[in-house]
Design a protein around this motif. Structure first.
Motif, PDB file in Angstrom:
ATOM      1  N   TYR A 163      53.060 -20.593 -15.930  1.00 23.91           N
ATOM      2  CA  TYR A 163      51.969 -20.592 -16.910  1.00 23.91           C
ATOM      3  C   TYR A 163      51.043 -19.415 -16.641  1.00 23.91           C
ATOM      4  O   TYR A 163      50.765 -19.081 -15.482  1.00 23.91           O
ATOM      5  CB  TYR A 163      51.213 -21.914 -16.793  1.00 23.91           C
ATOM      6  N   ALA A 164      50.580 -18.790 -17.731  1.00 24.21           N
ATOM      7  CA  ALA A 164      49.669 -17.639 -17.600  1.00 24.21           C
ATOM      8  C   ALA A 164      48.380 -17.890 -18.359  1.00 24.21           C
ATOM      9  O   ALA A 164      48.347 -18.633 -19.349  1.00 24.21           O
ATOM     10  CB  ALA A 164      50.341 -16.372 -18.136  1.00 24.21           C
ATOM     11  N   VAL A 165      47.324 -17.262 -17.883  1.00 22.78           N
ATOM     12  CA  VAL A 165      46.062 -17.197 -18.617  1.00 22.78           C
ATOM     13  C   VAL A 165      45.809 -15.731 -18.932  1.00 22.78           C
ATOM     14  O   VAL A 165      45.734 -14.901 -18.017  1.00 22.78           O
ATOM     15  CB  VAL A 165      44.889 -17.775 -17.806  1.00 22.78           C
ATOM     16  N   VAL A 166      45.716 -15.425 -20.229  1.00 25.33           N
ATOM     17  CA  VAL A 166      45.504 -14.049 -20.678  1.00 25.33           C
ATOM     18  C   VAL A 166      44.036 -13.905 -21.073  1.00 25.33           C
ATOM     19  O   VAL A 166      43.563 -14.545 -22.018  1.00 25.33           O
ATOM     20  CB  VAL A 166      46.408 -13.705 -21.880  1.00 25.33           C
ATOM     21  N   GLY A 167      43.308 -13.085 -20.329  1.00 23.94           N
ATOM     22  CA  GLY A 167      41.876 -12.920 -20.553  1.00 23.94           C
ATOM     23  C   GLY A 167      41.089 -13.716 -19.525  1.00 23.94           C
ATOM     24  O   GLY A 167      41.260 -14.934 -19.419  1.00 23.94           O
ATOM     25  N   THR A 168      40.252 -13.027 -18.761  1.00 21.21           N
ATOM     26  CA  THR A 168      39.539 -13.693 -17.673  1.00 21.21           C
ATOM     27  C   THR A 168      38.018 -13.523 -17.790  1.00 21.21           C
ATOM     28  O   THR A 168      37.321 -13.352 -16.806  1.00 21.21           O
ATOM     29  CB  THR A 168      40.013 -13.171 -16.305  1.00 21.21           C
TER      30      THR A 168
END
Length: 336
Positions: free
Chosen positions: A3-8
């Protein structure tokens, strides 16, 4: 599952935290952080013991699902790239800044057989979940009125105004609670701080005999933030403080006079709405079902925001009628 989170940014960092908690609980296998700002990506990855990349194009083949928490104007492009490359995605609200692009993302997800969720987080708030159950069970009688305030005193955001950034929550939530599409919308947007960014939005939505009022502003002085929902039915009313996730008040009403007959504090199991939202999305990707707020929900909300924007521009209340395709047709109401 990877799983990825794009934008931090501010909200993306919360998604990274939740992703790390789910990884540590064994719900996902690997967490990848993606941000074009390498220093920021590296910082978040180090804090949460994750991998990081700076190019969203590096994610297909490496992750199965991703949350897109980039600035709203980038949602369509980033989302299209990921969906067409085989990655299931949840896009933070608003899905996009115009309905055409929103429905294009829905069609892209369907074309490639991918799951598309949208971050309408208040559908996952434990107090709203309980309230929805009680409304559906008929405890409130006929719903007559809904009212929400979302106030803060802060500098307006860049890129999207308070209508698309804040009031969108309630434009979606009213339809969810009522299981209805509004007949008409009136809207006033105020932009005194920045000419191109609305910092105050005042909306009125009509659902047959039911009225929903939304007041959202970044220019109202409150202590921290104010987030309230009031629902009034023919037999019962409720008041929810969104900053609370365990208790809310209900009020028994005399059906003839509308007078208060008694109050009750409802207690529910506290749940973090963001974590519940992400878990629902990931479960949907595994079981090939629709998440609680899928792409069509997100696109419908953007449609209504466009109607509200047009109502403000024309100074008139506009009626809407839902079509089977990808839009709401809009016509000018006779009332001013």
């Amino acid at each position: 599952m990877n799983y990825a989170v794009v934008g931090t940014g501010y909200w993306g960092s919360n998604h990274v935290r939740v992703g790390a908690e789910l990884r540590d609980a064994g719900e996902i296998d690997e967490l990848v952080v993606c941000d074009v700002d390498e220093a920021r990506a590296a910082e978040m990855a180090a804090e949460f013991d994750a991998e990081y990349v700076t190019d969203v194009g590096a994610l297909p083949g490496r992750v199965d699902a991703a949350t897109v928490a980039t600035p709203s104007p980038t949602h369509h492009g980033v989302g299209t790239d990921l969906l067409s490359s085989g990655v299931d995605i949840m896009v933070e609200k608003p899905l996009t800044l115009d309905a055409q692009n929103a429905w294009d993302l829905v069609e892209t997800a369907e074309r490639y057989g991918r799951t598309l969720g949208v971050g309408h987080i208040f559908r996952h708030h434990p107090l709203v979940t309980d309230l929805k159950r009680r409304i559906d069970a008929g405890e409130f009688g006929e719903i007559r009125y809904l009212w929400t305030n979302r106030f803060a005193l802060r500098e307006p955001r860049r890129g999207a105004g308070v209508l698309y950034s804040v009031a969108v929550h309630d434009v979606d939530l009213y339809g969810y609670l009522l299981d209805a599409w509004p007949d008409n919308i009136g809207c006033r947007l105020d932009s005194f701080v920045r000419d191109d960014i609305d910092e105050t939005a005042s909306l009125s939505l009509g659902y047959g005999e039911t009225t929903g009022v939304i007041s959202a502003s970044w220019q109202v002085p409150v202590f921290g933030k104010s987030r309230e929902l009031v629902v009034v039915g023919s037999e019962r009313a409720a008041r929810i403080d969104y900053l609370e996730n365990e208790h809310y008040e209900t009020f028994s009403l005399d059906p003839e006079t509308g007078a208060e007959e008694g109050t009750e504090t409802i207690t529910v199991e506290p749940v973090e709405p963001l974590k519940a939202e992400v878990v629902d999305f990931l479960d949907a990707t595994k079981s090939a079902r629709h998440p609680k707020a899928d792409g069509r929900v997100g696109a419908a909300a953007v449609e209504l925001l466009e109607v509200a924007t047009r109502a403000d521009a024309t100074g008139r209340r506009l009626s809407t009628s839902r079509t089977e395709g990808n839009g709401a047709t809009v016509r000018r109401c006779s009332q001013p």
